[in-house]
Enzyme design. Structure first.
Site: not given
Ligand code: BG6
Ligand code: MG
Length: 216
Positions: A16, A44-45, A146, A8-10, A170-171, A115-116, A118-119
């Protein structure tokens, strides 16, 4: 022996959480919803839209906005989040994680991002760590978020290993649940004892013995 790693990334590679929290808090304030960092744990996630829905329910406003308005709210949150990301630096990478990934690559074990966010690609590029990963799987490539196991199964498939040959990090609870459903060995990274069902729980990559882990 395990043959691949799925990260997982975040919250696992890069911290972040506070940026996400600040951006949601800023957005929520505009629609008169107030929450603190402890509520942020629930986000989260999970995907952007699911996060917004949870915030709206928390603020008793789940019936007020139509789909178009929700997309506008999410775009505002994301614009602010991306602005905050300009402050992101190597200092936001968790201790020990890059050494662990370098060790993995030295053994020719492939690494994937699931990763969930889009960034995800933006963050990996900004931190100049994208090349450590053989593949990046994010919401642009999957239909279900997820805890659905789809993202992890796709990551394992793209690095040409079976789920049972992979280790996932994963966190979030959603992430641990998804890994377990995918039959991937789940490692929870958390400083609190709050990830139910993680096959291994540590508070830092510094606590992981690489040689032992790949033999699980
Ligand atoms: C996950 C985070 O990795 O990405 C969540 O843990 C976040 O908190 C989700 O909402 C979606 O992220 P983004 O950048 O697409 O808004
Ligand atoms: Mg995470």
């Amino acid at each position: 022996m395990k043959k691949g790693m799925i990260f997982d990334l975040d919250g696992v590679i890069v911290n972040t959480t506070f940026y996400h929290f600040k951006a949601w808090q800023y957005l929520a304030k505009q629609i008169n919803i107030y929450f603190d960092i402890s509520f942020n744990e629930n986000l989260k996630g999970i995907s952007r839209i699911e996060s917004l829905e949870k915030i709206l329910i928390y603020g008793d406003k789940e019936k007020i906005f139509n789909t178009t308005e929700k997309y506008i709210l999410m775009a505002k949150k994301n614009d602010y989040y991306v602005k905050l990301l300009s402050k992101l630096s190597k200092r936001d990478i968790f201790p020990g994680v890059l050494d662990f990934i370098k060790q993995t690559r030295k053994k020719k074990i492939p690494c994937a991002i699931a990763s969930a966010s889009k960034n995800a690609t933006l963050i990996l590029e900004r931190l100049n760590i994208k090349d450590y990963f053989n593949v990046i799987v994010d919401p642009y490539s999957v239909t279900n978020s997820k805890p659905n196991p789809e993202i992890f199964l796709m990551a394992a498939n793209l690095i040409n290993i079976l789920p049972s040959e992979a280790i996932g990090f994963e966190d979030s609870q959603a992430g641990i649940d998804g890994l377990n459903k995918a039959n991937i060995f789940s490692v929870g990274i958390s400083s609190e004892n709050n990830l139910v069902g993680a096959k291994l729980l540590v508070n830092s990559f510094k606590k992981i013995n690489f040689e032992q882990l790949i033999m699980v």
